[in-house]
Design a protein around this motif. Structure first.
Motif, PDB file in Angstrom:
ATOM      1  N   MET A  76       0.858  -1.181  -0.119  1.00 53.99           N
ATOM      2  CA  MET A  76       0.004  -0.162  -0.018  1.00 53.99           C
ATOM      3  C   MET A  76       0.856   1.315  -0.051  1.00 53.99           C
ATOM      4  O   MET A  76       1.906   1.316   0.908  1.00 53.99           O
ATOM      5  CB  MET A  76      -0.798   0.010   1.357  1.00 53.99           C
ATOM      6  N   SER A  77       0.662   2.071  -0.860  1.00 54.36           N
ATOM      7  CA  SER A  77       1.432   3.265  -0.928  1.00 54.36           C
ATOM      8  C   SER A  77       1.059   4.237  -0.099  1.00 54.36           C
ATOM      9  O   SER A  77      -0.024   4.009   0.756  1.00 54.36           O
ATOM     10  CB  SER A  77       1.005   4.287  -2.273  1.00 54.36           C
ATOM     11  N   ARG A  78       1.909   5.283   0.502  1.00 57.01           N
ATOM     12  CA  ARG A  78       1.790   6.293   1.281  1.00 57.01           C
ATOM     13  C   ARG A  78       0.582   6.944   1.237  1.00 57.01           C
ATOM     14  O   ARG A  78      -0.086   7.393   2.205  1.00 57.01           O
ATOM     15  CB  ARG A  78       3.034   7.291   1.314  1.00 57.01           C
ATOM     16  N   GLU A  79       0.104   7.257  -0.068  1.00 56.52           N
ATOM     17  CA  GLU A  79      -1.078   8.048  -0.200  1.00 56.52           C
ATOM     18  C   GLU A  79      -2.256   7.190   0.192  1.00 56.52           C
ATOM     19  O   GLU A  79      -3.466   7.857   0.728  1.00 56.52           O
ATOM     20  CB  GLU A  79      -1.057   8.623  -1.749  1.00 56.52           C
TER      21      GLU A  79
ATOM     22  N   ASP B 112       4.899   4.306   3.730  1.00 60.21           N
ATOM     23  CA  ASP B 112       4.374   3.029   3.017  1.00 60.21           C
ATOM     24  C   ASP B 112       4.185   1.895   3.822  1.00 60.21           C
ATOM     25  O   ASP B 112       4.939   1.512   4.769  1.00 60.21           O
ATOM     26  CB  ASP B 112       5.423   2.692   1.667  1.00 60.21           C
ATOM     27  N   GLU B 113       3.268   0.927   3.202  1.00 57.62           N
ATOM     28  CA  GLU B 113       2.895  -0.373   4.024  1.00 57.62           C
ATOM     29  C   GLU B 113       4.165  -1.256   4.353  1.00 57.62           C
ATOM     30  O   GLU B 113       4.063  -1.842   5.314  1.00 57.62           O
ATOM     31  CB  GLU B 113       1.747  -0.978   3.354  1.00 57.62           C
ATOM     32  N   ASP B 114       5.133  -1.140   3.408  1.00 58.49           N
ATOM     33  CA  ASP B 114       6.105  -2.217   3.484  1.00 58.49           C
ATOM     34  C   ASP B 114       7.095  -1.551   4.362  1.00 58.49           C
ATOM     35  O   ASP B 114       8.178  -2.287   4.580  1.00 58.49           O
ATOM     36  CB  ASP B 114       6.647  -2.257   2.084  1.00 58.49           C
TER      37      ASP B 114
ATOM     38  N   ASN C  60       1.971   2.993   9.383  1.00 57.42           N
ATOM     39  CA  ASN C  60       2.319   2.511   7.940  1.00 57.42           C
ATOM     40  C   ASN C  60       0.970   1.837   7.349  1.00 57.42           C
ATOM     41  O   ASN C  60       1.079   1.020   6.453  1.00 57.42           O
ATOM     42  CB  ASN C  60       3.517   1.288   8.042  1.00 57.42           C
TER      43      ASN C  60
END
Length: 160
Positions: free
Chosen positions: A1-4, A65-67, A98
């Motif tokens: 999942m992106s930061r946005e 970011d999720e990662d 995150n």
């Protein structure tokens, strides 16, 4: 999942679970808006309007970011950034997330690991208003100089 996407998810959580009015949420706020020359951006700022109709930050949120794991050097750097920003904006509450995990700290210095322990918007506003009242009382008691005779210890006629 992106930061946005993380940011969108946090905003949804703030509105639906903490009952933050949408018009009290700002996104992508430059830190330089609070202190000239400061660099960086706050992903989400939860605000309240003060008695002069100015927006006052109640909480700041940094999304990753999720990662990105919430551990180690990355977290230390982000927490340091949030602490520096909070020293400027004086929100007293910060979140680093995150999207899957989050770290929350409030002005008491306590950290919470669960979303259930986060205060609702109304609770944050109530605490803000109480702290503003105490600050005004402190200012009146220790710095007031209006020139009459009252209980504040200064010669004044302000009837406080």
């Amino acid at each position: 999942m992106s930061r946005e996407l993380v940011k969108e998810r946090v905003i949804k959580y703030l509105i639906e679970d903490l009952y933050v009015p949408q018009d009290m949420i700002d996104t992508d706020v430059l830190v330089s808006e609070f202190e000239e020359g400061m660099e960086g951006m706050i992903d989400i700022v939860v605000n309240v309007k003060d008695e002069n109709d100015y927006f006052v930050p109640l909480m700041i949120v940094k999304c990753l970011d999720e990662d990105v794991e919430l551990e180690g050097e990355v977290v230390e750097k982000q927490v340091e950034f949030l602490e520096d920003v909070d020293n400027i904006v004086l929100a007293g509450r910060v979140i680093l997330t995150n999207g899957d995990s989050m770290m929350y700290a409030d002005w008491t210095g306590e950290e919470y690991d669960t979303e259930q322990s986060l205060p609702t918007y109304d609770e944050m506003v109530k605490e803000f208003l109480e702290s503003e009242k105490l600050a005004l009382e402190h200012e009146h008691t220790h710095e007031h100089s209006c020139g009459g005779d009252c209980n504040c210890g200064n010669d004044c006629d302000c009837k406080h």
